[in-house]
Design an enzyme around this catalytic site. Structure first.
Site, PDB file in Angstrom:
ATOM      1  N   VAL A   1      39.086  43.624  43.351  1.00  0.00           N
ATOM      2  CA  VAL A   1      40.274  42.925  42.844  1.00  0.00           C
ATOM      3  C   VAL A   1      41.075  43.845  41.918  1.00  0.00           C
ATOM      4  CG1 VAL A   1      41.121  40.922  41.569  1.00  0.00           C
ATOM      5  CG2 VAL A   1      39.140  40.676  43.097  1.00  0.00           C
TER       6      VAL A   1
ATOM      7  N   ARG B   1      33.537  50.785  33.219  1.00  0.00           N
ATOM      8  CA  ARG B   1      32.209  50.915  32.600  1.00  0.00           C
ATOM      9  C   ARG B   1      31.852  52.394  32.464  1.00  0.00           C
ATOM     10  NH1 ARG B   1      29.639  45.888  32.928  1.00  0.00           N
ATOM     11  NH2 ARG B   1      30.413  44.628  34.667  1.00  0.00           N
TER      12      ARG B   1
ATOM     13  N   GLU C   1      44.657  32.150  36.883  1.00  0.00           N
ATOM     14  CA  GLU C   1      44.954  31.638  38.227  1.00  0.00           C
ATOM     15  C   GLU C   1      43.941  32.131  39.261  1.00  0.00           C
ATOM     16  OE1 GLU C   1      47.899  29.531  39.519  1.00  0.00           O
ATOM     17  OE2 GLU C   1      46.072  29.466  40.693  1.00  0.00           O
TER      18      GLU C   1
ATOM     19  N   GLY D   1      40.915  31.968  44.829  1.00  0.00           N
ATOM     20  CA  GLY D   1      41.572  33.238  45.151  1.00  0.00           C
ATOM     21  C   GLY D   1      43.085  33.185  45.077  1.00  0.00           C
TER      22      GLY D   1
ATOM     23  N   GLY E   1      31.047  41.197  56.507  1.00  0.00           N
ATOM     24  CA  GLY E   1      31.541  41.556  55.172  1.00  0.00           C
ATOM     25  C   GLY E   1      32.113  40.359  54.434  1.00  0.00           C
TER      26      GLY E   1
ATOM     27  N   GLU F   1      28.324  38.230  50.139  1.00  0.00           N
ATOM     28  CA  GLU F   1      27.721  39.261  49.288  1.00  0.00           C
ATOM     29  C   GLU F   1      26.334  39.616  49.826  1.00  0.00           C
ATOM     30  OE1 GLU F   1      29.234  40.391  46.557  1.00  0.00           O
ATOM     31  OE2 GLU F   1      30.867  38.947  46.485  1.00  0.00           O
TER      32      GLU F   1
ATOM     33  N   ASP G   1      29.010  28.891  42.551  1.00  0.00           N
ATOM     34  CA  ASP G   1      30.376  29.416  42.480  1.00  0.00           C
ATOM     35  C   ASP G   1      31.391  28.262  42.598  1.00  0.00           C
ATOM     36  OD1 ASP G   1      32.344  31.811  42.906  1.00  0.00           O
ATOM     37  OD2 ASP G   1      32.725  30.483  44.602  1.00  0.00           O
TER      38      ASP G   1
ATOM     39  N   LYS H   1      34.328  26.738  39.749  1.00  0.00           N
ATOM     40  CA  LYS H   1      35.745  26.441  40.042  1.00  0.00           C
ATOM     41  C   LYS H   1      36.045  24.968  39.786  1.00  0.00           C
ATOM     42  CE  LYS H   1      35.645  30.297  43.249  1.00  0.00           C
ATOM     43  NZ  LYS H   1      35.290  30.735  44.600  1.00  0.00           N
TER      44      LYS H   1
END
Ligand code: HSE
Length: 444
Positions: free
Chosen positions: A17, A48, A133, A138, A191, A194, A205, A209
Site C-alpha cells: 500500500v 523499519r 478511509e 480497501g 496471490g 496471505e 479482519d 472493520k
C-alpha cells in the site's frame, strides 16, 4: 493549473500500500493539483530499521529514512501517512506524529478497532485530524460516505462483505463445489490470500472493520472484544450446497443492526437470499449495504484490497485533510469514539436471527420427532425441513444429513437446543448452525 495549497507528506511503510500511495502521489501529481488545487509533496519515506523495500522500489534515496523523530521536526511535513501496520510501532508513530502537530492518515484497522478512542483523543488534544478511509473495505469510500453522504440518516443496519480473501474462497466453494481447504490453496496460489491467512479466514479482519464502521454509523463506542466472531474455516461444502438448494448464498458477513437503543453486532458465515444484491458480490470484491432512515437501502461495491485500490482511499484522506474536510468532520460530528457513549452491545445469546441447522442422524424411526420436540422446548419454530441422502463427498460417513431452517430465534436458545440434540445417541456428529439473514426492512 492553480496551486492553492502545498501539502508536505511523510509516508511510514513502503509495502504494497505504501508503495502504491507513493507512486500515485508522484505519478499523478499534476492531475491531482489540477483537480484539487493541492500540491502534494513527498518529503520523507520512513521505514523499519534495515529495510531495503523503499530503495528497491526506486524511491529517491534522499527521501528514505529510519528516523521518524527527525521527520516530525520538519515543519514542512503536514501529514504523516501510517502504512506500516501492526499495533505497536504504528501506535507509537501515530501518537508521536499527532503530538508533533501533524495530521495523520492511516489504513490500520486492527489498531483503530482496538485503540480508536485513545488515538482520537490524542488527535483532539493536538487539534489535528486522524483519517482512516483505507482501513475498511480497501478502495470503497465507505468511511467518507458515513461521515458525509449519509449524514442526514439515522443508520438502521449495516451488512458488509469486507474480506476479499474469504469472499474469493466462498465464491470458489459455491461455483466449483471445492472444499474450504482446496479453495484456500487456490486463493493462495492466485496471490489473493496471505501466506498466513488466519486473521482473514477466522473473521478477525472483518470484525476490525465492523467495529470501525459501526462506531461511525451509530455514533457509539464499540467494545471490539465483545463482538461475536466466527470465520469460514470450519465451513463444509455440503452446507454451502444445501443452502443453495434452499435459495441461499453463503457469505462471510459483518452485521450491525440497531434495535431501539441496542446494537446487535457479529461476524458470521451467513446465508442470504440469492436475489439480495450482496449475494452477487463474487471473487475478491467487497460490498457494504447500509440502511438509512431517509435513504433506505444503499450499497457500496469495489475492491477491498490491493495496493492501488487501497492507495485510492489513502489519497482520498490526504485530499480531504488538505481541503480541511477531515478536520471539519472531526471537530463537528459527534461520531468519534473518544467522545461517544459506549454502545449497548447485545450479548451473543440475545442476538436474534433465523438459523440453518444441519444434523447427521442415524436413519432410524422416531428421531426427527425427538429433534422437533427439543426445538419446541426452546421456543424455536421450524420454517422448513429437508432430509437428504448422503452427498458424494461424504460417502465415508454414516447417517443422513437433516437440514432445518428456523423462524426468528434467540441464539442462546439455538445453541442450547443444539447441545441437547447432540446428546441424543442417534446424532452422529456435532451439528452445524448458520445464520440466515433476511432482507432488512427499509424504514419507510
Ligand atoms: N486481507 C484483507 C482481505 C484486505 O482479504 O480483504 C486487507 O484488509
Amino acid at each position: 493549473m492553480e496551486v492553492k495549497k502545498s501539502l508536505g507528506l511523510a509516508v511510514i511503510g513502503c509495502g504494497t500500500v505504501g508503495g502504491a500511495v507513493i507512486s500515485q502521489v508522484l505519478n499523478q501529481k499534476a492531475y491531482l493539483t489540477e483537480r484539487t488545487g493541492l500540491n502534494l509533496q513527498l518529503l520523507a519515506v520512513v521505514q523499519r530499521s534495515g529495510s531495503t523495500t523503499a530503495a528497491r522500489k526506486g524511491i529517491d534515496p534522499k527521501l528514505i529514512t529510519e528516523n521518524l523523530d527527525e521527520v516530525l521536526q520538519n515543519p514542512a511535513v503536514d501529514i504523516v501517512v501510517e502504512l506500516i501496520g501492526g499495533t505497536t510501532t504504528a501506535r507509537d508513530s501515530i501518537l508521536k506524529s499527532l503530538a508533533a502537530g501533524k495530521h495523520v492518515v492511516t489504513a490500520n484497522k486492527a489498531l483503530l478497532a482496538q485503540h480508536g478512542a485513545e488515538l482520537f483523543a490524542a488527535a483532539r488534544k493536538a487539534g489535528k485530524a486522524l483519517s482512516f478511509e483505507a482501513s475498511c473495505a480497501g478502495g470503497i469510500p465507505i468511511v467518507q460516505t458515513l461521515l458525509s453522504g449519509l449524514a442526514a440518516n439515522r443508520i438502521e443496519a449495516l451488512y458488509g462483505i469486507v474480506n476479499g480473501t474469504c469472499n474469493y474462497i466462498l465464491t470458489e466453494m459455491i461455483r466449483k463445489g471445492t472444499s474450504y481447504a482446496e479453495a484456500l490453496a487456490e486463493a493462495q496460489a492466485a496471490g489473493l490470500a496471505e501466506a498466513d491467512p488466519t486473521l482473514d479466514v477466522s473473521g478477525g479482519d472483518s470484525a476490525h472493520k465492523l467495529a470501525i464502521l459501526s462506531a461511525l454509523a451509530f455514533g457509539k463506542k464499540i467494545k471490539f472484544d465483545d463482538i461475536p466472531v466466527q470465520g469460514i474455516n470450519n465451513l463444509e461444502v455440503m452446507d454451502v450446497n444445501f443452502g443453495r438448494e434452499l435459495g441461499f448464498v453463503i457469505k462471510l458477513l459483518a452485521v450491525a443492526q440497531r434495535k431501539e437503543n441496542t446494537l446487535s453486532l457479529r461476524v458470521r458465515p451467513a446465508f442470504i437470499w440469492e436475489d439480495h444484491p450482496l449475494a452477487w458480490i463474487s471473487g475478491p470484491f467487497n460490498a457494504v449495504s447500509v440502511y438509512g432512515s431517509a435513504v433506505g437501502h444503499t450499497m457500496y461495491y469495489g475492491r477491498g484490497a490491493g495496493g492501488s485500490p487501497t492507495a485510492s482511499a489513502v489519497l482520498a484522506d490526504i485530499i480531504a485533510t488538505g481541503l480541511g474536510c477531515s478536520q471539519a468532520w472531526f471537530d463537528n460530528l459527534s461520531l468519534w469514539p473518544d467522545v461517544t457513549e459506549p454502545a449497548v452491545q447485545l450479548p451473543v445469546e440475545e442476538i436474534e436471527s433465523r438459523y440453518y441447522l444441519r444434523l447427521m442422524l442415524e436413519d432410524k424411526p422416531g428421531i426427527l420427532g425427538r429433534v422437533a420436540e427439543i426445538l419446541g422446548e426452546y421456543n424455536i419454530s421450524i420454517s422448513s425441513a429437508l432430509q437428504k441422502e448422503l452427498p458424494p463427498d461424504r460417502v465415508d460417513k454414516e447417517g443422513v444429513p437433516f437440514v432445518i431452517t428456523t423462524h426468528l430465534a434467540r441464539e442462546g436458545n439455538v445453541t442450547q437446543a443444539m447441545k441437547k440434540i447432540e446428546s441424543l445417541p442417534a446424532v452422529l456428529e456435532p451439528g452445524v448452525i448458520i445464520n440466515i439473514i433476511d432482507e432488512h426492512a427499509e424504514a419507510f
